[in-house]
Each structure stands twice: as structure tokens, then as C-alpha cells.
Design an enzyme around this catalytic site. Sequence first.
Site, PDB file in Angstrom:
ATOM      1  N   TRP A 101      12.055 -22.666  -4.014  1.00 28.14           N
ATOM      2  CA  TRP A 101      11.022 -23.704  -3.936  1.00 28.14           C
ATOM      3  C   TRP A 101       9.726 -23.184  -3.346  1.00 28.14           C
ATOM      4  O   TRP A 101       8.636 -23.489  -3.850  1.00 28.14           O
ATOM      5  CB  TRP A 101      11.560 -24.941  -3.218  1.00 28.14           C
ATOM      6  CG  TRP A 101      12.691 -25.480  -4.019  1.00 28.14           C
ATOM      7  CD1 TRP A 101      14.026 -25.450  -3.693  1.00 28.14           C
ATOM      8  CD2 TRP A 101      12.634 -26.024  -5.354  1.00 28.14           C
ATOM      9  NE1 TRP A 101      14.778 -25.956  -4.724  1.00 28.14           N
ATOM     10  CE2 TRP A 101      13.954 -26.319  -5.754  1.00 28.14           C
ATOM     11  CE3 TRP A 101      11.593 -26.296  -6.252  1.00 28.14           C
ATOM     12  CZ2 TRP A 101      14.263 -26.868  -7.012  1.00 28.14           C
ATOM     13  CZ3 TRP A 101      11.897 -26.845  -7.499  1.00 28.14           C
ATOM     14  CH2 TRP A 101      13.213 -27.124  -7.863  1.00 28.14           C
ATOM     15  N   ASP A 171       6.788 -28.201   2.921  1.00 25.76           N
ATOM     16  CA  ASP A 171       7.619 -28.945   1.980  1.00 25.76           C
ATOM     17  C   ASP A 171       8.910 -29.329   2.706  1.00 25.76           C
ATOM     18  O   ASP A 171       9.717 -28.466   3.036  1.00 25.76           O
ATOM     19  CB  ASP A 171       7.911 -28.041   0.768  1.00 25.76           C
ATOM     20  CG  ASP A 171       8.906 -28.641  -0.222  1.00 25.76           C
ATOM     21  OD1 ASP A 171       9.409 -29.745   0.012  1.00 25.76           O
ATOM     22  OD2 ASP A 171       9.168 -27.972  -1.245  1.00 25.76           O
ATOM     23  N   LYS A 195      16.346 -36.835  -2.134  1.00 26.07           N
ATOM     24  CA  LYS A 195      17.474 -36.230  -1.401  1.00 26.07           C
ATOM     25  C   LYS A 195      17.827 -37.083  -0.176  1.00 26.07           C
ATOM     26  O   LYS A 195      18.884 -37.666  -0.121  1.00 26.07           O
ATOM     27  CB  LYS A 195      17.130 -34.807  -1.003  1.00 26.07           C
ATOM     28  CG  LYS A 195      16.910 -33.935  -2.247  1.00 26.07           C
ATOM     29  CD  LYS A 195      15.978 -32.820  -1.983  1.00 26.07           C
ATOM     30  CE  LYS A 195      15.396 -32.210  -3.232  1.00 26.07           C
ATOM     31  NZ  LYS A 195      16.329 -31.891  -4.310  1.00 26.07           N
TER      32      LYS A 195
HETATM   33  N1  PMP Z   1      10.953 -28.545  -3.008  1.00 24.38           N
HETATM   34  C1  PMP Z   1      12.256 -28.545  -2.677  1.00 24.38           C
HETATM   35  C2  PMP Z   1      12.677 -28.025  -1.335  1.00 24.38           C
HETATM   36  C3  PMP Z   1      13.197 -29.033  -3.599  1.00 24.38           C
HETATM   37  O1  PMP Z   1      14.493 -29.022  -3.282  1.00 24.38           O
HETATM   38  C4  PMP Z   1      12.760 -29.522  -4.840  1.00 24.38           C
HETATM   39  C5  PMP Z   1      13.716 -30.094  -5.858  1.00 24.38           C
HETATM   40  N2  PMP Z   1      15.009 -29.826  -5.734  1.00 24.38           N
HETATM   41  C6  PMP Z   1      11.402 -29.478  -5.131  1.00 24.38           C
HETATM   42  C7  PMP Z   1      10.527 -28.999  -4.184  1.00 24.38           C
HETATM   43  C8  PMP Z   1      10.871 -29.971  -6.444  1.00 24.38           C
HETATM   44  O2  PMP Z   1      10.954 -31.343  -6.431  1.00 24.38           O
HETATM   45  P1  PMP Z   1      10.676 -32.282  -7.685  1.00 24.38           P
HETATM   46  O3  PMP Z   1      11.835 -32.084  -8.618  1.00 24.38           O
HETATM   47  O4  PMP Z   1      10.639 -33.637  -7.059  1.00 24.38           O
HETATM   48  O5  PMP Z   1       9.389 -31.873  -8.277  1.00 24.38           O
END
Ligand code: PMP
Length: 359
Positions: A101, A171, A195
Site C-alpha cells: 500500500w 494511511d 476494514k
Molecule cells: N491502504 C491500505 C492500507 C489498504 O489496506 C488498502 C486496501 N486494502 C488501500 C489503501 C486501498 O484502499 P481502497 O481499496 O479503498 O482504495
Amino acid sequence: MRKLNYFAGPSVLPMEVLETIQKEIVDYHGKGLSMIEASHRGGMFEEMYDECLASFRELLNIPENYDVYFLGGGATLQFTMIPMNFLLSGKRADYAMTGTWANKATQDAKKLGDVNVFFDGKSSNFTTLPCPDSVKPSDDSCYLYLCANETIGGIEWKSFPKTGNVPLICDMSSDILSRPVDVSQFGMIYGGVQKNLGPAGATFIIMRKDMLEHRNPNLTAYMDYALHSKEKGLYNTPPVFSIWGVKLVLDWIKANGGVEGMDKRAEEKSQLLYNVFDNSSFFRSPVDKRFRSRMNVVFRLPSEELEAKFIEDSKKEGMLGLKGHRSVGGLRASIYNALPKEDVVTLVEFMKEFERKNG
Ligand code: PMP
């Protein structure tokens, strides 16, 4: 029969929240219509939205000089919006590449400006993090960027670097409200809600108001944080169902001991699993002990064949989502706030039995 849900997101929601949605989906509080049928301008939606934002502020102790609101587009849109707004030309931003991520965020930022990667976890296969005290922003840095918890790699910052006047942007998609956080240490905290906070759709934004003074002012409407700040996230149609779900999850967190309650739950639940690895030569945790995630517990078995069997057998027992992300393989149990402790106990019992039969 409800399954045991270890999915990484969308993921388990509190039973009480699902039941409230079921009860109120047709007729919200006797108003004769559903929350998801109502206009987002005024009336019942805005009342609920304001309560949701107030609860978020209260639970995380968010200071007055921070804006709080929700956007669409997932956490992924923020990978672009952050550098578009804050990575100014002639300056640079500091990024830690700690896993899937943070790496995606780094790649997007690189397309938009000058990026300094101050940590790259590649050589450890993204199983460790830098020591927070060793992290220093570059001289001409617009911000320093981190991912608090790598959902796929299963590593989590336990404390955060002190970045002085350089804003820290983080994030927190996969560990928000699982522990107390000193918000005043950050310029911005954001994340997808799917989550720890509710049904997928909304992205939370917590931003110190003075961040807007140092942004690129020439952006299109949706890309500009100043507009969202002014409109509290209601510039365009918000993801109303998701936000309603978040409101109900926040109520549930309040009723279950607040962030301190979630912190305690996370500690107890994750320890149950890490204890198994620490006392077994069959199950193995690949991540640096100092940075073990309390939300996404990744583990390995002696062979991929055994891992496939583990997934197959666990499904037969009604346990879903234990397969590791396709990019890394192995196994992963996501044990977010809403997952009851009993579901971790059941998993641990299943693991011990699996080892007995196959070890
Ligand atoms: N950051 C983290 C830490 C994630 O776990 C995720 C998705 N699993 C994202 C960003 C991306 O999120 P989204 O699918 O809502 O764009």
C-alpha cells in the site's frame, strides 16, 4: 448460519450494526423512508452525518484545528490527491516503501513530483520497518508519508516518527480506531472505511486546517482538498450507505469501551495468534516481531501444499478469508475491531488441531 469472517476488507461488521441496518433499512426512525433513499442535502442525512463526524472526533480526540469528513474514491484516490495538493514543484516529499500500500502511494507520487524514498523494505521482503527515531524528513520536504499498517504484509508502525515542521501524512485504512493516536502529530490521516469502520464506499479524511495554506491552488474541483474542507465532504453526492454504516460502527465502538476498549481487544486477540507461532515449529510468522500487526496476522506453514489444505479445511469449518493476498501467498487472519474474540479462539483451536493431524 453465519460464517467466521477473517476477510481483509470488506470485512466483518458488528452483529448489532447489521441488525440495526436490517431493522431500519425500510423506515429510518419512523420517517417513512430509508436513509439510503434520502437526499444528502439537509434533513435526516445531514443530521446523521454530523453525528457521525462528531463521534469520530470524540473517539479519536481530534483537535478543533483539524477538518474531518468523508470522500469517495477509496483510499487509492488519496494516493493521487495527496501529491497533487501537497507535493509542490521545486520541492520533494519523503516516502517509506513498506509494502503493497505504501508502495502504490509512492509510485503515484513519483508520477506527480520529486519523491525521496527514505526506506525501502524490498530486501527484507517487506517484513520490517525502520525504527521511528531514525526517520528524519529531507530539508526541502513538503511532507513525509507512511502507511500505519500494511494490510497485506502484516506489519504495523507501533509509534510514529517526529517530523517537526514537516507534515506527517498517514494511511490508517487498516488500523484506524484500533488504538489511541495522538492526532496532533499528523498533518493528515486518511483511510478507506471498509476494514475497521463500516461498509465499503467512504474514505475518511482528517486534516490539519493549515495544510491547505501550502497546497497547489490550481486543481480541478474534486481534486482540491480546500473545496472538500469547505463543504465538509458534501461537495458532491457522498457514499450515503457507507457513511450510515460508519455512524453505526462508531456508536458500537463507543458502547464497547471506545478506542481504549478496541486497543485492549486488539492486544488480546492478536496475542492469542502470535503465541501459537512463538510456541510452534509448524506455524511461522514471517514478520519482524517488533512490528507485528494486530489487525492482519500473516503466517506460513511448512509447505504450500499444507497451506492449500489449511484453507480448504478451514472453509469446511465455516472460516472464510484465511488465504494470504495473492501477491504474497501464505495465510492471513484479519482480526479487525468487530471480530469477536471467540472467533480468534476458534481459529486457534482449529490451528492446533490442524497441526496435530498434519504436523
Ligand atoms: N491502504 C491500505 C492500507 C489498504 O489496506 C488498502 C486496501 N486494502 C488501500 C489503501 C486501498 O484502499 P481502497 O481499496 O479503498 O482504495
